[in-house]
Write an enzyme that holds these catalytic residues in place. Sequence first.
Site, short mmCIF file in Angstrom:
data_model
loop_
_atom_site.label_atom_id
_atom_site.label_comp_id
_atom_site.label_asym_id
_atom_site.label_seq_id
_atom_site.Cartn_x
_atom_site.Cartn_y
_atom_site.Cartn_z
N SER A 1 102.30 113.73 -18.78
CA SER A 1 101.20 113.92 -19.73
C SER A 1 101.82 114.07 -21.11
O SER A 1 102.99 114.48 -21.22
CB SER A 1 100.43 115.20 -19.39
N TYR B 1 99.08 124.11 -16.79
CA TYR B 1 99.17 122.63 -16.81
C TYR B 1 100.37 122.18 -17.65
O TYR B 1 101.17 121.33 -17.23
CB TYR B 1 97.86 122.07 -17.36
C1 BGC Z 1 94.89 116.15 -19.67
C2 BGC Z 1 93.56 115.84 -20.33
C3 BGC Z 1 93.74 115.77 -21.83
C4 BGC Z 1 94.90 114.91 -22.25
C5 BGC Z 1 95.18 114.97 -23.74
C6 BGC Z 1 95.91 115.18 -20.16
O1 BGC Z 1 97.14 115.38 -19.52
O2 BGC Z 1 94.75 116.10 -18.26
O3 BGC Z 1 92.60 116.81 -19.98
O4 BGC Z 1 92.54 115.23 -22.41
O5 BGC Z 1 96.07 115.32 -21.56
O6 BGC Z 1 95.16 116.27 -24.25
#
Ligand code: BGC
Length: 270
Positions: A155, A168
């Site tokens: 991410s 996360y």
């Molecule tokens: C998340 C999303 C988010 C995006 C940008 C992703 O890894 O799961 O919820 O919109 O990152 O912030």
Amino acid sequence: MTKPVLDLSGQVAVVTGASSGIGQAVAIGLGRAGAAVVVNYRGERDGAEETAEAVKAAGAKAVVVHADVSSEADVMELFRRTKEAFGSFQILVANAGLQRDAPAHEMSLDDWRKVIDVNLTGQFLCCRAAIREYLARDPQPELSRAAGKIICMSSVHERIMWAGHVNYAASKGGVMLMMQSLAQEYAARKIRINSIAPGAIKTPINRDAWETPEALAKLLKLIPYGRIGEPEDIANAAVWLASDHSDYVTGATLFVDGGMTLYPEFRDGG
Ligand code: BGC
């Protein structure tokens, strides 16, 4: 849909979390490029069947396999079923992931653990299973120059710290160094391991961020390229990373984010 120009025919891909969102698009993209696909899901059987139907409609084989990637026994069963169906596999996309958001001072230990267990430990368990298989079988130069490929779904939050989402962000920061360490460890064995770091992609995980015009306008301020990402943007990157066109790429994170990591607040000067 972008026409696939990369050919993965004869290869087999395992995609975790392929019942919706990015995983679904990646599974379909790999199928369109000719790979047989193992469509893994945990909760949404219907979504997984839909993915498999789309892969089959593209002329590739698909099987649907249930597994919770945070369970070692489930992961072993997922790969046993993969080998039972197809003999071996050449591509793993460790995609399954989730969010359990809360301000850190209110976050329960359960929500911390759940996200780390699925997003980080789950990816480790799948990577370990794939590496074991790639080491155990002979190279297959007629299929691919690498002995096997792994794509970790990271991410932008492996780089961008994220208030309100500490579990996360920590999981994706962990994925970054896990991927790099594994890539370093197994490059000499001809296993290529890379990550894709998606930005804001229009999927169920971040529905709140794009569902209303107000939310979308706020989100777009963070995206220099001026549009929200589509799952297919990630699928195209995955097909490339799975193919021999990226054969000299290992240990890399490919940001597919419309420029979200470019400090957009500074675009008009500091
Ligand atoms: C998340 C999303 C988010 C995006 C940008 C992703 O890894 O799961 O919820 O919109 O990152 O912030």
